[in-house]
Design a protein around this motif. Structure first.
Motif, short mmCIF file in Angstrom:
data_model
loop_
_atom_site.label_atom_id
_atom_site.label_comp_id
_atom_site.label_asym_id
_atom_site.label_seq_id
_atom_site.Cartn_x
_atom_site.Cartn_y
_atom_site.Cartn_z
N GLY A 81 -1.29 3.97 -2.42
CA GLY A 81 0.09 3.67 -2.09
C GLY A 81 0.56 4.23 -0.78
N ALA A 82 -0.33 4.86 -0.02
CA ALA A 82 0.05 5.40 1.29
C ALA A 82 0.42 4.25 2.24
N VAL A 83 1.22 4.60 3.25
CA VAL A 83 1.69 3.59 4.20
C VAL A 83 0.54 3.16 5.10
N LEU A 84 0.36 1.85 5.22
CA LEU A 84 -0.67 1.29 6.09
C LEU A 84 -0.08 1.00 7.47
N PRO A 85 -0.87 1.11 8.53
CA PRO A 85 -0.37 0.76 9.86
C PRO A 85 -0.19 -0.75 10.00
N GLU A 86 0.62 -1.15 10.96
CA GLU A 86 0.79 -2.58 11.24
C GLU A 86 -0.57 -3.21 11.57
N SER A 87 -0.77 -4.44 11.12
CA SER A 87 -2.06 -5.08 11.33
C SER A 87 -1.88 -6.58 11.53
N GLN A 88 -2.34 -7.08 12.66
CA GLN A 88 -2.33 -8.53 12.91
C GLN A 88 -3.31 -9.23 11.97
N ARG A 89 -4.41 -8.56 11.66
CA ARG A 89 -5.38 -9.13 10.72
C ARG A 89 -4.75 -9.38 9.37
N LEU A 114 -10.68 0.94 2.39
CA LEU A 114 -11.58 1.90 3.03
C LEU A 114 -10.79 2.81 3.99
N TRP A 115 -9.82 2.23 4.70
CA TRP A 115 -9.00 3.04 5.62
C TRP A 115 -8.20 4.08 4.82
N LEU A 116 -7.63 3.67 3.70
CA LEU A 116 -6.87 4.59 2.86
C LEU A 116 -7.76 5.65 2.23
N ALA A 117 -8.97 5.25 1.83
CA ALA A 117 -9.89 6.19 1.18
C ALA A 117 -10.30 7.31 2.14
N LYS A 118 -10.46 6.97 3.40
CA LYS A 118 -10.87 8.00 4.39
C LYS A 118 -9.76 9.01 4.66
N ARG A 119 -8.51 8.64 4.35
CA ARG A 119 -7.37 9.48 4.68
C ARG A 119 -6.65 10.04 3.47
N ARG A 120 -7.24 9.89 2.30
CA ARG A 120 -6.53 10.39 1.10
C ARG A 120 -6.55 11.91 1.08
#
Length: 246
Positions: free
Chosen positions: A187-195, A240-246
């Motif tokens: 549930g962490a905030v994700l960065p803006e992403s054009q993808r 994967l991005w969230l998992a690296k930063r949990r």
């Protein structure tokens, strides 16, 4: 003009933005009932009442969220457009309840879905133009998109146009939200992403396109498969991005 109005002092008895939203919902709910009755082929009233119920449920949730987090003292044109998008989204319950409605009124339902999708860009432009961008507006727009996707996927499944894989396009967002209760770090905030934005357009665009009875079975299956793969890839990258930063 809106910036000039926003600079004026607000009377204590002026309606709050959430109250304005609910007042605007009254005439819109009447319009929803009328349009839903026009595209409902069953002759009954269940689809019409369900459309109004979905709309009011969304409005009440939005008004409560607005009262808690909204930072402006007026509703704003962007939020008015988003409320209209919610009304259009609610109409998409009709082909879910009455599958024959999609067969007999496909162009009308297609037009409703396309308009709801196109108005997303209008709402964003108005928010930037009036300098009323907010996390609230972005979140509500996202939830309206999710509702559109869910109802369209159910309508297409009911029509027999495609198989159960279509539900991945409609309910992936809700599955992700449910997963946050098990793994809160999701549930962490994700960065803006054009993808992410491009995949969302592909996802809903696929669902809208399949409303038209011009797709042969093989092409429809290929389109759904490509969209599902793109969506799963996008979710995998984010997880994967969230998992690296949990």
């Amino acid at each position: 003009m809106e910036r000039l109005i926003s600079s004026l002092p607000r009377r204590d008895d002026a309606p709050t933005p959430s109250a304005m939203l609910l007042w605007a919902a009254v005439p819109l709910s009447l319009a929803i009932f009328r349009v839903a009755h026009g595209i409902d082929t069953s002759g009954g009233w269940s689809a019409e009442f369900m459309a109004v119920a979905i709309f009011w449920t969304g409005c009440l949730i939005t008004a409560r969220y607005m009262a808690a987090t909204y930072v402006y003292d007026r509703l704003g044109s962007a939020n008015a457009v988003t409320t209209l998008r919610l009304a259009l989204a609610a109409l998409l319950i009709v082909p879910v309840v009455e599958p024959a409605a999609l067969l007999q009124n496909a162009p009308v339902i297609f037009s409703i879905a396309v308009t709801a999708l196109a108005l997303d860009g209008v709402a964003g432009w108005l928010a930037r133009r009036t300098k009323m961008t907010s996390d609230f507006g972005a979140r509500v727009d996202m939830e309206v998109d999710a509702l559109i996707a869910a109802l369209l996927s159910l309508a297409l499944l009911q029509s027999g146009t495609v198989g159960a894989a279509i539900l991945l396009l409609g309910f992936a967002r809700y599955a992700f939200v449910l997963a946050t209760f098990v793994w809160p770090w999701l549930g962490a905030v994700l960065p803006e992403s054009q993808r992410r934005k491009a995949v969302c357009v592909l996802q809903i665009g696929t669902l809208v396109a399949l409303l038209l009875p011009v797709f042969v079975d093989n092409f429809a299956t290929a389109l759904v498969t490509a969209s599902v793969l793109a969506l799963l890839y996008s979710f995998t990258v984010d997880i994967l991005w969230l998992a690296k930063r949990r």
